[in-house]
Motif scaffolding. Structure first.
Motif, short mmCIF file in Angstrom:
data_model
loop_
_atom_site.label_atom_id
_atom_site.label_comp_id
_atom_site.label_asym_id
_atom_site.label_seq_id
_atom_site.Cartn_x
_atom_site.Cartn_y
_atom_site.Cartn_z
N GLY A 65 0.84 -1.20 0.00
CA GLY A 65 0.00 0.00 0.00
C GLY A 65 0.87 1.24 0.00
N LYS A 66 0.33 2.33 0.52
CA LYS A 66 1.05 3.60 0.51
C LYS A 66 2.11 3.63 1.61
CE LYS A 66 0.28 8.60 0.35
NZ LYS A 66 -0.73 9.68 0.40
N SER A 109 -5.70 -0.08 10.51
CA SER A 109 -6.81 0.82 10.19
C SER A 109 -6.60 2.21 10.76
CB SER A 109 -8.13 0.25 10.74
OG SER A 109 -8.11 0.23 12.16
N ASP A 140 -2.72 3.22 4.95
CA ASP A 140 -3.45 2.90 3.72
C ASP A 140 -2.82 1.65 3.12
OD1 ASP A 140 -5.00 2.89 1.48
OD2 ASP A 140 -4.11 4.67 0.58
N ASP A 192 -3.09 -2.85 2.38
CA ASP A 192 -3.78 -4.13 2.30
C ASP A 192 -2.82 -5.22 2.75
OD1 ASP A 192 -6.21 -3.14 1.16
OD2 ASP A 192 -5.17 -2.97 -0.76
#
Length: 299
Positions: free
Chosen positions: A25-26, A88, A92, A94
């Motif tokens: 992700g980011k 969470s 950002d 997965d």
């Protein structure tokens, strides 16, 4: 004297305490610390960790972690819940979490050419591929006896003519709920976009790749006519764009003017086998992360 039955070995399962965690992700500060904190909370020991960022200032982040923890099957859901809660909060990202003691289930599709198919089955029997081969599906029956000699179910599904819908419907029935990915071991049929979407699992393909590339029938004869100096192969994920999916592995071998077309075919088959087996092994071991139309492959 009766002959001894051939050795029927299967790929050894990884340690029953090992799991893989793939995160992407980011990029931002604190990702590794956050993940390590969750694993440490559950007394998980990190066995290996590989990470990559394509730009530390807000680019894409990728991480593969293998860890060991006692009572893995009982603890893994708790780790999963804590990862969801931790990641969470401002991240950002997965992730996927997998019990590595359970090998991925693969279906192999093949046609008349058997070199890639039999090589995968041989490596699997030797214990070199950490997978369960659920089945082999072919549009020709030529390899049925050889496949079944490995103790693998073989299904002949003819696929003649331009309309492949009946064959693909049969494929979907055989595959539903039974496989985690598919390998096209020189399966000489084009899969429809509808099939790719409905099957819902990654598909790995192998094809010859030359410099330059030769499209259509007789590629090795065309390569000989052009006097190529390198022949090779590419393993990639299948998308609706023919032969343009994310590349997993490639390799080449050098040839010269003295090689015949048959020589080129033999050398091409060798490199195809090696490239495909590496791609299947890496995918099975959670070493490949897809990102757009390319891949991150951890060693």
């Amino acid at each position: 004297m009766a002959q001894e039955a051939p050795l029927q070995r299967r790929a050894p399962a990884p340690a029953p305490t090992h799991a893989s965690l793939i995160v992407h992700g980011k990029d931002r500060t604190g990702i590794v610390a956050a993940i390590s904190a969750v694993l440490g909370k559950h007394d998980a020991n990190i066995v290996s960790l590989d990470q990559y960022s394509d730009d530390p200032a807000g680019g894409a982040f990728f991480q593969r972690t293998v860890f060991s923890v006692a009572n893995l099957k009982a603890v893994l859901p708790k780790i999963d819940a804590d990862l969801q809660a931790q990641l969470s909060e401002g991240f950002d990202l997965d992730y996927t979490l997998r019990d590595m003691s359970i090998p991925k289930r693969v279906a192999i599709f093949a046609s008349k050419s058997d070199h890639c198919l039999l090589d995968l089955l041989w490596r699997h029997r030797r214990g070199d591929l950490p997978v369960n081969v659920a089945m082999v599906i072919s549009n020709h029956a030529d390899t049925a006896a050889e496949v079944r000699s490995f103790g693998i179910p073989f299904f002949h599904v003819p696929s003649a003519g331009p309309d492949k819908s009946a064959a693909e419907a049969e494929h979907l029935k055989l595959l539903a709920g039974n496989v985690d990915f598919i390998v096209l071991a020189r399966y000489m049929q084009i899969l429809s976009g509808d099939f790719i979407e409905r099957v819902g699992v990654p598909i790995i393909n192998i094809h010859h790749s030359f410099l330059p590339a030769f499209i259509g029938a007789g590629p090795y004869a065309k390569a000989k006519q052009r006097g190529v100096k390198l022949i090779g192969a590419t393993a990639h994920y299948v998308t609706e764009d023919l032969d343009e999916g994310p590349i997993i592995e490639q390799d080449v071998v050098r040839v010269d003017h003295a090689h015949t077309v048959a020589d080129l075919q033999r050398r091409g088959a060798d490199v195809e086998r090696d490239v495909l087996s590496r791609a299947v092994s890496w995918h099975s071991d959670d070493r490949v992360i897809r990102h757009g139309n390319h891949t991150i492959v951890f060693p």
